[in-house]
Design an enzyme around this catalytic site. Structure first.
Site, PDB file in Angstrom:
ATOM      1  N   TYR A   1      34.624  39.605 -17.718  1.00  0.00           N
ATOM      2  CA  TYR A   1      34.529  41.088 -18.309  1.00  0.00           C
ATOM      3  C   TYR A   1      33.154  41.264 -18.615  1.00  0.00           C
ATOM      4  CZ  TYR A   1      34.508  37.715 -22.698  1.00  0.00           C
ATOM      5  OH  TYR A   1      34.136  36.800 -23.703  1.00  0.00           O
ATOM      6  N   GLU A   2      32.930  42.496 -19.108  1.00  0.00           N
ATOM      7  CA  GLU A   2      31.437  42.878 -19.160  1.00  0.00           C
ATOM      8  C   GLU A   2      30.765  42.999 -17.853  1.00  0.00           C
ATOM      9  OE1 GLU A   2      29.377  44.484 -21.212  1.00  0.00           O
ATOM     10  OE2 GLU A   2      31.024  44.141 -22.958  1.00  0.00           O
TER      11      GLU A   2
END
Lengths: 605, 605
Positions: free
Chosen positions: A442-443
């Site tokens: 994620y990110e």
């Protein structure tokens, strides 16, 4: 089961002896309140909250998970009480402006808090963590009215926040976003669409939830230039509190490998009322303003993971007995020697330690940059902002990409030290691996960080200047070491060689990529990892330098801590830095070795 | 969700074009039946069973898991039917003697079966897999009566088997085993104690379960020299079938990170009736007879993991669209290009492919050695046995240690290709990681493999001869390449350099370890991984050689397969082999960098 103890001695070493945060805060516009006493109080209080209230919910939160019932999400037992204690302590607004309900302290102190919270219980920390994204977006792009309405309750922690980007058909490639926003007569918008992977999208910790949503206006251009940003509250605000229910709801909870106590929601927007934030069609730019800070937040997960896995594995290695030391029996009175005597167990523990402490140092360095960048925003000093944002922007993908990968490796080593027992849930070590596994996804995945670093920050935006600047900083430090620290002559030479090689690799890639554009993507991963190991070498040399300084100056109550720093630095340079060789060799290999095989020939029946 | 397709084209390439199994079988005492037609029939039938019957239970088995109810373990839905189909096909006795109900084929064919079964559904494959351990022990050490009573129903698959080694206080360090065996008046023994981590210890697939148990006789010497081996059946045999219930029962099922469909039992022995197998106090030697084969079985898990994760990730990378290729849009008619165009996605896929296919080649090479070793047993030819057992024994820790680590990395890359979707259970990629994670822990952790390789097989047992022999084989092949394959001149030189360096590293360690015994344990991990990358380089050069041969000779229906082999070999040498540099550099570093830090100084408060 690992029980978290905040590594305050190490944190103080970095704050006071390596990076001189007291001087940093004195020079900072909003640093006046961050006196040594205040910092010490924050460390102590936050550690207590994390160790006593939040860490004990880590394993039980995983076992219980989140549950969706009639559109409401129930978080695990104890989460609400722990969150209330967190809010009561005023922790959510620690580094947000006083005029919107915060304490106005520098961002770096917020990062210390996030580190402790995240190490104690990463899934729990995601609830307040996601709110920070919404808060930062409102702070930077909201109108004064929006700030009063939304930022204040978010800063106080009464409300929660989310970032709604991903849709089923796109995560990284946000140009494909389909959620639509139609103008309502009253100036608001009606949003319709589906968002997935929305962390904290629905939960029972706060009285309201403020979604920051990417969507398209009807006349928007295609792709990334036609995306706008909206505020969509779960309850529409009324009289300073939550009013009528809005048309946004949680359709499902994702079943995940880990971070099970964090709710990951499918969010349905059915003509939900939203309010434009920032200029139309500039949603991505607005969203990305604080992307560097958000990614540093995820880099912290790498440090947190390594730290917690290290604490768990160390306790086990000291207690569990198996076989005898190769160099001869160490504890003849016992049935066997403790695991600590075995070289390979020590290799695993020292890898975790070098990653946790080295990574922590890099994060603290980055948060000093972030403090200066934010000062630029507060002073509306565009040059200052740009200068520090560039420095932060270069470190961000290195830290997010590399520390989450090394954090995952460290978590796996934590299981490995436990042997077969590491695989059993009750020992808690496998949960760390499952929870850590999301961090490289994620990110922005590791691959995206690698492209951001090499393709964007190094080649496109700065034509190599980003590398020249950072290696210049390393080289200046190394030259200083040569002059003042005879014991670190070897380290200084290694750093100078790394600085030169890093530039040389960048130049070679830049030259060859002009003719062969694919090189940027085939070299990016190895360039990222190389950069990470080089940056960690700098971080360890900085720490070793500070430790040697203290040992030379004398007066330290105990020299053991500093000697342990030298030993860990030794380990880093001897056993982990050599990996950079492999990455250096691989990145320059012809692109054909990666791009040559036709897609249809990857498998034959 | 990955759906398994047996990689028959690749398997046939290795069997027929790289390693010439037809000639190998013709020269083998028990290879007469293994005609090309028979091998082909086995491949086809086994693939069908695995793809159609066993693979579909992989994900549902994980979701449902095993359940303990009133001492009985219920396996997931469909497992019993699939196991019955497996037994009906005669698969369990494929490579065990005809006189005990088997088909008498070479062990290497059993390994092919294990590979397909294990890739389709590793947790399922553990039930018949553990039986093999019991079967091999009985075959080698059982009396004729024991063989008739236990080996026959095991070979037929009617009964299951286990290996009961681990106890709560010891796994690796079996000298600490406490389970006691008291002689009964009738010549049997009464066993009392607790065993943990017993795979297939209790389940509902077979009418009886035969436990092979390590325990101590009352007068036994302390430590490893006082351990004996016992047969403890769940039901005592009567009239050729299962008779009265024995005093052995499953006390609990472990909750694990993965392999949830495989029952991992705490087994309680409460005066259970057991029968000595092999000589008293020689239990560990007996248990370890087939340890090399068992560890090759676990090495197969590395290959299986890489293969399944590759199949899943490849399908997704071809289908999912995100962003545009750096070298320019590839599919302008679509909303975005498929993931396959991105260099970093290809790097991940090719890593998986190189590990799966390279690892498979090494496993097949090892099973040829195993066939010859077993022929030595059958012919009672001690010299032949020792010769091939030594060759196999050198490869075993390299394959078990390195392929399971690289298999785990490949599984993680499979998730990584899926981005955030990889973290969601329904896509099935995270299950592969959880299931793969056990492979570096059981059958001896990676650290134990590393010590077995460097400390035992290389230094203690052969004083470096094991490395000299294997590198000699590589060097001879490389010299042959220089003479006959001009296109592989570069590869040949790399192999010669590796062979020389591998020996040089071994010699340096041997010399320095005389004075500093700790070097064996601090160098072992890097030595293991270095050996793995070097062995894989050999495996890839062998495959490239065979592919080039076919391309040069012409006559192949399609050249695409062979060209894909060249491309993958290219990738291996360019992008994965460079990692060996880091390991080579790290292993010779002074032991102080690992052993220097005192146990009490690993953390400070």
């Amino acid at each position: 089961m690992p029980s978290y103890k905040a590594p305050l001695r190490d944190m103080r070493f970095l704050l006071n002896e390596v990076f001189d945060f007291p001087a940093h805060y004195r020079a900072l516009a909003n640093g006046g309140e961050a006196t040594p006493d205040m910092v010490e109080a924050i460390l102590g209080e936050c550690a207590r909250l994390c160790e006593e209230v939040i860490a004990p919910l880590y394993h039980s939160g995983d076992e219980e998970g989140c549950h969706l019932e009639n559109g409401e999400v129930r978080t695990p037992k104890g989460f609400k009480e722990a969150y209330d204690a967190y809010v009561a302590g005023g922790w959510q607004g620690l580094s947000h402006p006083v005029e919107y309900g915060g304490q106005g302290l520098p961002m770096s102190l917020g990062a210390l808090k996030q580190e402790m919270l995240g190490t104690a219980n990463w899934p729990f920390s995601m609830y307040p963590g996601l709110s920070l994204g919404a808060m930062n977006t409102l702070m930077q792009h909201g109108t004064e009215e929006q700030k009063q309405t939304y930022l204040v309750p978010l800063t106080e922690g009464r409300w929660g926040g989310t970032m709604c980007l991903t849709e089923p058909q796109c995560g990284t490639d946000l140009g494909q976003v389909k959620t639509r926003a139609q103008a309502n007569p009253d100036g608001s918008y009606a949003l319709t669409g589906t968002k997935i992977f929305i962390s904290s999208g629905e939960h029972d910790l706060t009285e309201n939830i403020v979604h920051i949503v990417l969507a398209r206006l009807p006349d928007a251009p295609k792709g990334t230039r036609g995306i706008s940003l909206f505020i969509v509250p779960k309850f529409l605000p009324a009289d300073g509190g939550p009013g009528p229910r809005n048309g946004v709801s949680c359709g499902a909870l994702e079943k995940k490998m880990g971070i099970k106590a964090s709710s990951t929601c499918v969010m349905n927007f059915d003509g939900a009322t939203g309010f434009l934030i920032g200029p139309p069609n500039k949603g991505l730019e607005c969203m990305f303003t604080f992307m560097n800070s958000a990614r540093i937040g995820t880099a912290i997960q790498g440090v947190a993971t390594a730290e917690l896995a290290y604490q768990g594995a160390l306790a086990y290695a000291r207690e569990r007995r198996s076989m005898r030391a190769l160099s001869g029996t160490k504890e003849p009175g016992s049935v066997a020697d403790p695991l600590m005597v075995h070289g390979d167990v020590r290799r695993m523990l020292l890898t975790q330690k070098a990653v946790a402490e080295g990574g922590r140092a890099l994060v603290y360095l980055a948060t000093q940059y972030a403090d200066r960048m934010i000062e630029g925003i507060l002073h509306k000093d565009e040059r200052q902002y740009a200068h520090w944002d560039d420095k932060l922007g270069f470190l961000t993908p290195i830290l997010k990409g590399c520390l989450t990968e090394l954090g995952l490796e460290s978590a796996n080593l934590g299981m490995q030290v436990f042997g077969g027992h590491g695989y059993i849930r009750e020992h808690g070590m496998e949960q760390i691996v499952r929870d850590a596994r999301i961090a490289t996804l994620y990110e922005g995945t590791t691959g995206i960080q690698a492209l951001d670093l090499l393709g964007r920050k190094v080649l496109l935006m700065t034509r190599g200047k980003a590398v020249r600047d950072f290696t210049g900083q390393i080289a200046r430090f190394a030259v200083d070491l040569l002059k003042t620290q005879p014991a670190m002559r070897g380290r200084a030479l290694v750093l100078l060689k790394l600085a030169a090689e890093w530039n040389w690799l960048t130049l070679r890639i830049a030259l060859r990529a002009r003719k062969d554009r694919d090189l940027v993507s085939t070299a990016s991963h190895d360039f990222l990892m190389y950069s990470g190991y080089a940056a960690l070498a700098y971080a360890w040399a900085l720490q070793e330098h500070a430790a040697r300084q203290r040992l030379r100056d004398g007066g330290a109550e105990s020299t053991d801590f500093y000697r342990a720093k030298l030993a860990t630095s030794d380990f880093y340079f001897a056993r982990l830095l050599p990996r950079a060789k492999g990455h250096a060799a691989a990145m320059l290999k012809p692109t054909g070795s990666v791009m040559g095989l036709a897609s249809e020939h990857f498998v034959f029946e």
